[in-house]
Design a protein around this motif. Structure first.
Motif, PDB file in Angstrom:
ATOM      1  N   GLN A  75       0.828  -1.212   0.000  1.00 53.38           N
ATOM      2  CA  GLN A  75       0.000   0.000   0.000  1.00 53.38           C
ATOM      3  C   GLN A  75       0.861   1.261   0.000  1.00 53.38           C
ATOM      4  O   GLN A  75       0.423   2.311  -0.475  1.00 53.38           O
ATOM      5  CB  GLN A  75      -0.962   0.004   1.199  1.00 53.38           C
ATOM      6  CG  GLN A  75      -0.361  -0.439   2.544  1.00 53.38           C
ATOM      7  CD  GLN A  75       0.522   0.577   3.212  1.00 53.38           C
ATOM      8  OE1 GLN A  75       0.272   1.762   3.093  1.00 53.38           O
ATOM      9  NE2 GLN A  75       1.550   0.124   3.911  1.00 53.38           N
ATOM     10  N   ASP A  76       2.076   1.172   0.554  1.00 53.92           N
ATOM     11  CA  ASP A  76       2.955   2.338   0.553  1.00 53.92           C
ATOM     12  C   ASP A  76       3.733   2.371  -0.757  1.00 53.92           C
ATOM     13  O   ASP A  76       4.704   1.633  -0.933  1.00 53.92           O
ATOM     14  CB  ASP A  76       3.907   2.302   1.749  1.00 53.92           C
ATOM     15  CG  ASP A  76       4.696   3.610   1.864  1.00 53.92           C
ATOM     16  OD1 ASP A  76       4.639   4.429   0.917  1.00 53.92           O
ATOM     17  OD2 ASP A  76       5.360   3.818   2.894  1.00 53.92           O
ATOM     18  N   THR A  77       3.275   3.197  -1.671  1.00 54.47           N
ATOM     19  CA  THR A  77       3.930   3.290  -2.980  1.00 54.47           C
ATOM     20  C   THR A  77       4.967   4.406  -3.010  1.00 54.47           C
ATOM     21  O   THR A  77       5.462   4.778  -4.079  1.00 54.47           O
ATOM     22  CB  THR A  77       2.883   3.462  -4.096  1.00 54.47           C
ATOM     23  OG1 THR A  77       1.969   4.477  -3.704  1.00 54.47           O
ATOM     24  CG2 THR A  77       2.132   2.183  -4.327  1.00 54.47           C
ATOM     25  N   LYS A 152      10.165   4.790  -2.718  1.00 52.47           N
ATOM     26  CA  LYS A 152      10.768   4.470  -1.402  1.00 52.47           C
ATOM     27  C   LYS A 152       9.731   4.666  -0.307  1.00 52.47           C
ATOM     28  O   LYS A 152       9.330   5.788  -0.001  1.00 52.47           O
ATOM     29  CB  LYS A 152      11.989   5.374  -1.190  1.00 52.47           C
ATOM     30  CG  LYS A 152      12.888   4.922  -0.064  1.00 52.47           C
ATOM     31  CD  LYS A 152      13.637   3.640  -0.400  1.00 52.47           C
ATOM     32  CE  LYS A 152      14.632   3.247   0.709  1.00 52.47           C
ATOM     33  NZ  LYS A 152      14.028   2.762   1.945  1.00 52.47           N
ATOM     34  N   GLY A 153       9.307   3.544   0.266  1.00 51.38           N
ATOM     35  CA  GLY A 153       8.313   3.573   1.326  1.00 51.38           C
ATOM     36  C   GLY A 153       8.880   4.151   2.617  1.00 51.38           C
ATOM     37  O   GLY A 153      10.092   4.131   2.853  1.00 51.38           O
ATOM     38  N   ALA A 154       7.978   4.648   3.476  1.00 52.11           N
ATOM     39  CA  ALA A 154       8.432   5.323   4.691  1.00 52.11           C
ATOM     40  C   ALA A 154       8.863   4.347   5.783  1.00 52.11           C
ATOM     41  O   ALA A 154       9.687   4.688   6.631  1.00 52.11           O
ATOM     42  CB  ALA A 154       7.335   6.232   5.227  1.00 52.11           C
ATOM     43  N   GLY A 155       8.305   3.143   5.781  1.00 52.10           N
ATOM     44  CA  GLY A 155       8.600   2.208   6.866  1.00 52.10           C
ATOM     45  C   GLY A 155      10.087   1.978   7.046  1.00 52.10           C
ATOM     46  O   GLY A 155      10.633   2.139   8.147  1.00 52.10           O
ATOM     47  N   SER A 156      10.758   1.610   5.962  1.00 53.33           N
ATOM     48  CA  SER A 156      12.197   1.353   6.066  1.00 53.33           C
ATOM     49  C   SER A 156      12.997   2.654   6.020  1.00 53.33           C
ATOM     50  O   SER A 156      14.042   2.767   6.669  1.00 53.33           O
ATOM     51  CB  SER A 156      12.647   0.391   4.970  1.00 53.33           C
ATOM     52  OG  SER A 156      12.219   0.833   3.700  1.00 53.33           O
ATOM     53  N   GLU A 157      12.487   3.645   5.287  1.00 51.81           N
ATOM     54  CA  GLU A 157      13.219   4.922   5.188  1.00 51.81           C
ATOM     55  C   GLU A 157      13.317   5.583   6.570  1.00 51.81           C
ATOM     56  O   GLU A 157      14.358   6.130   6.940  1.00 51.81           O
ATOM     57  CB  GLU A 157      12.489   5.849   4.207  1.00 51.81           C
ATOM     58  CG  GLU A 157      13.271   7.074   3.770  1.00 51.81           C
ATOM     59  CD  GLU A 157      14.351   6.774   2.743  1.00 51.81           C
ATOM     60  OE1 GLU A 157      14.591   5.603   2.413  1.00 51.81           O
ATOM     61  OE2 GLU A 157      14.977   7.737   2.278  1.00 51.81           O
TER      62      GLU A 157
HETATM   63  S1  SF4 Z   1       8.459  -0.836   4.736  1.00 52.11           S
HETATM   64 FE1  SF4 Z   1       6.716  -2.269   4.773  1.00 52.11          FE
HETATM   65  S2  SF4 Z   1       4.923  -0.949   4.504  1.00 52.11           S
HETATM   66 FE2  SF4 Z   1       6.711   0.241   3.829  1.00 52.11          FE
HETATM   67  S3  SF4 Z   1       6.928  -0.138   1.609  1.00 52.11           S
HETATM   68 FE3  SF4 Z   1       8.147  -1.663   2.642  1.00 52.11          FE
HETATM   69  S4  SF4 Z   1       6.810  -3.466   2.851  1.00 52.11           S
HETATM   70 FE4  SF4 Z   1       5.516  -1.683   2.432  1.00 52.11          FE
END
Ligand code: SF4
Length: 292
Positions: A75-77, A152-157
């Motif tokens: 969902q995080d594009t 670049k999704g926020a979760g890992s960033e």
């Molecule tokens: S960190 Fe998780 S939520 Fe964010 S883009 Fe990656 S898989 Fe998706």
């Protein structure tokens, strides 16, 4: 005698915009074959039955559904990140950054991808088209334009870190910092991870090195022997942490570690760790210039 003038070449704006739109949608919906292969190898290495293996099965099934149904695999594009290598033999009769952002805009709108960018960090007003993109530009010889794109999704960033170490911290200080970053991130960065590690340069250069490292093929090795050794060591030590897929424990905390280094000041040892979740999405294309 008049000096010979090389004819400049160009990339038509319509071509550039259409190609970027395509790269955006492809990246969101299709996980690269190399990442899928790595996830499959990791699955085989985990105990059977185990939670780690079960989670890797879910991740693999999720990307398969996304590919088949042409829907985003997460969902995080993300924020749109691009590295452009611009041939010095190219000329543009339009604003390159504006055209890139138009491609991003169309990709996110026509691909029905979530718009995740706010106008200002404080007023948090969504720009509604996922622009502006973060664009890194570099001039290179030739008449081609290489475009590399990553959402670049926020979760890992958000769990990525940078430290201005000193030369006295040395290699061991860098290793400690990388391991600490992965440990602190735990399951929140959606492991298994790809780690982009940027060492040297200065404050901003180390971050850029780390980001660009995430675009390297997972199976390649750093050209510099010192970096290569560090990649191997970190790969083993990160996986020995036991964080595991989605933080539930296991042998697979990272799929790859990529170290990019650069010269630095005698008194500095900058290190940046850019975490990439298992949705390690990126696409690229090289466009040959046409007669202007
Ligand atoms: S960190 Fe998780 S939520 Fe964010 S883009 Fe990656 S898989 Fe998706």
């Amino acid at each position: 005698m008049k000096p010979e003038v090389n004819a400049m070449r160009t990339i038509p704006k319509t071509t550039l915009v259409a190609q970027i739109e395509r790269l955006v949608i492809q990246a969101a919906n299709v996980l690269g074959g190399e990442v899928v292969a790595c996830l499959k190898t990791a699955r085989e290495a985990e105990a059977s039955p185990s939670l780690a293996r079960h989670i890797l099965d879910e991740i693999l099934e999720n990307q398969e559904i996304a590919r088949r149904e042409s829907v985003p695999l997460c969902q995080d594009t993300g924020v749109a990140v691009l590295f452009l290598e611009i041939g010095t033999g190219l000329s543009f009769d339009y604003d390159l950054s504006e055209a890139v952002n138009e491609g991003i805009r169309r990709g996110y709108q026509n691909g029905y991808l979530r718009k995740s960018v706010v106008r200002h960090p404080f007023d948090r007003k969504n720009t509604l088209d996922n622009t502006p993109a973060v664009i890194h530009e570099r001039l290179v010889p030739g008449d081609s334009l290489r475009i590399r794109f990553a959402p670049k999704g926020a979760g890992s960033e958000n769990l990525s870190r940078l430290a201005m170490l000193t030369p006295a911290d040395g290699l061991e200080g860098v290793v400690r910092f990388v391991l600490e970053t992965v440990r602190l991130a735990g399951g929140k960065a959606c492991p298994p991870l790809v780690l982009g590690v940027g060492i040297g340069g200065n404050f901003e250069k180390s971050a850029e090195l780390a980001k660009e490292a995430l675009f390297r093929p997972l199976a390649d090795e750093a050209p510099e022997p010192l970096d290569r050794e560090l990649e191997k060591r970190l790969f083993a030590e990160v996986n020995a942490l036991g964080v595991g897929p989605m933080g539930f424990g296991g042998k697979t905390t990272c799929l790859a570690v990529k170290v990019n280094s650069f010269a630095c000041h005698i008194a500095s040892l900058p290190v940046a760790v850019n975490l990439q979740c298992h949705a390690a999405r990126h696409t690229e294309i090289e466009l040959r210039g046409e007669d202007a």
